[in-house]
Design a protein around this motif. Structure first.
Motif, mmCIF file in Angstrom:
data_model
loop_
_atom_site.group_PDB
_atom_site.id
_atom_site.type_symbol
_atom_site.label_atom_id
_atom_site.label_comp_id
_atom_site.label_asym_id
_atom_site.label_seq_id
_atom_site.Cartn_x
_atom_site.Cartn_y
_atom_site.Cartn_z
ATOM 1 N N ASN A 158 -1.091 -2.409 12.974
ATOM 2 C CA ASN A 158 -1.604 -3.999 13.079
ATOM 3 C C ASN A 158 -0.551 -5.025 12.504
ATOM 4 N N VAL A 201 0.678 -1.148 -0.371
ATOM 5 C CA VAL A 201 -0.101 -0.582 0.093
ATOM 6 C C VAL A 201 0.929 1.603 0.168
ATOM 7 N N GLU A 259 -7.806 -4.828 6.685
ATOM 8 C CA GLU A 259 -7.822 -5.454 5.524
ATOM 9 C C GLU A 259 -6.929 -5.103 4.782
ATOM 10 N N LYS A 260 -6.645 -3.603 4.191
ATOM 11 C CA LYS A 260 -5.146 -3.449 3.541
ATOM 12 C C LYS A 260 -4.076 -4.281 3.333
ATOM 13 N N VAL A 261 -3.802 -4.544 4.472
ATOM 14 C CA VAL A 261 -2.705 -4.680 4.422
ATOM 15 C C VAL A 261 -2.439 -6.388 4.113
ATOM 16 N N MET A 269 0.497 0.357 9.411
ATOM 17 C CA MET A 269 -0.030 1.297 8.585
ATOM 18 C C MET A 269 -1.236 1.055 9.549
ATOM 19 N N THR A 270 -2.336 2.025 10.396
ATOM 20 C CA THR A 270 -2.761 2.232 11.115
ATOM 21 C C THR A 270 -3.444 0.958 11.960
ATOM 22 N N ASP A 298 0.724 4.966 12.720
ATOM 23 C CA ASP A 298 0.460 5.211 11.300
ATOM 24 C C ASP A 298 1.749 3.926 10.889
ATOM 25 N N CYS A 318 3.397 0.832 2.964
ATOM 26 C CA CYS A 318 3.576 -0.956 3.682
ATOM 27 C C CYS A 318 4.495 -1.797 2.762
ATOM 28 N N ASN A 330 -0.619 8.619 6.399
ATOM 29 C CA ASN A 330 -0.214 7.183 6.619
ATOM 30 C C ASN A 330 0.740 6.213 5.663
ATOM 31 N N TRP A 359 -6.925 0.948 11.388
ATOM 32 C CA TRP A 359 -8.260 0.904 10.709
ATOM 33 C C TRP A 359 -7.501 0.511 9.434
ATOM 34 N N ASP A 360 -6.875 -0.023 8.980
ATOM 35 C CA ASP A 360 -6.052 -0.635 8.222
ATOM 36 C C ASP A 360 -5.984 -1.866 7.799
#
Length: 195
Positions: free
Chosen positions: A80, A10, A49-51, A43-44, A76, A29, A26, A46-47
């Protein structure tokens, strides 16, 4: 052991909002595809799912990651780390697995008490770091800041080096890749610029 390959999962960003009082930001990653497999800056919170989607696109799951590196302790970059329970965590110059902390001295190559290390790093940073606006300083990211600095070796081709700047505990991941050459994954490669 085969040479690693670096993938950006990302892209990061940093944008000052119109009011000039806040920013959207942010980290980037990245994954070093090994073995060992290494994730850099998660990342944060809230991320997640992106990771996870990024890992899945490489055919990886969190349990496949051997090292989770946060280049420094800002939210940030560490959001995770909890996804990587099978991994050794490197957060800035702090190395741990579960409740066992490795006393690695990124500054002088010896083992010291971590509090002394933090104080020494801040003092050294103030004496050694110049603004990165000068392109001649880019090799600062390629080699350890001080000749006596001791990299933390993750594999034959990958190590973590101290690169204080954005914070006094910043680290960068140095990857020697057959496919990509020398790759430096730096959590923060530029400072704040007033426009």
């Amino acid at each position: 052991m085969s040479a690693p390959k670096v993938h950006v999962l990302v892209d990061g960003y940093s944008v000052l909002e119109g009011d000039g009082k806040s920013m959207r930001a942010n980290c980037t990653c990245s994954v070093v595809e090994g073995p060992p497999h290494i994730i850099v800056d998660t990342m944060t919170a809230w991320d997640a799912e992106k990771v996870l989607q990024g890992l899945s696109s490489l055919g990886l799951q969190p349990e496949d990651i051997s090292y989770a590196v946060a280049t420094h302790g800002h939210c940030d970059h560490v959001g995770n780390l909890n996804l990587f329970q099978a991994a050794t965590h490197v957060v800035g110059t702090c190395v741990s697995r579960r409740d066992v902390f490795t006393l690695h001295d990124f500054d002088s190559g010896g083992t010291v008490f971590p509090l002394f290390h933090v104080l020494q790093s801040r003092q050294t940073m103030q004496q050694s770091v110049a603004p990165v606006a000068n392109p001649a300083l880019l090799p600062w990211f390629v080699t350890p800041l001080r000749p006596s600095a001791e990299p933390y070796k993750l594999s034959e081709f990958v190590d973590v080096i101290a690169t204080p700047g954005h914070t006094s505990e910043d680290v960068s991941v140095r990857v020697r890749s057959r496919h990509q050459g020398l790759v430096i994954i730096a959590g923060t490669a530029c400072g704040t610029v007033a426009v």
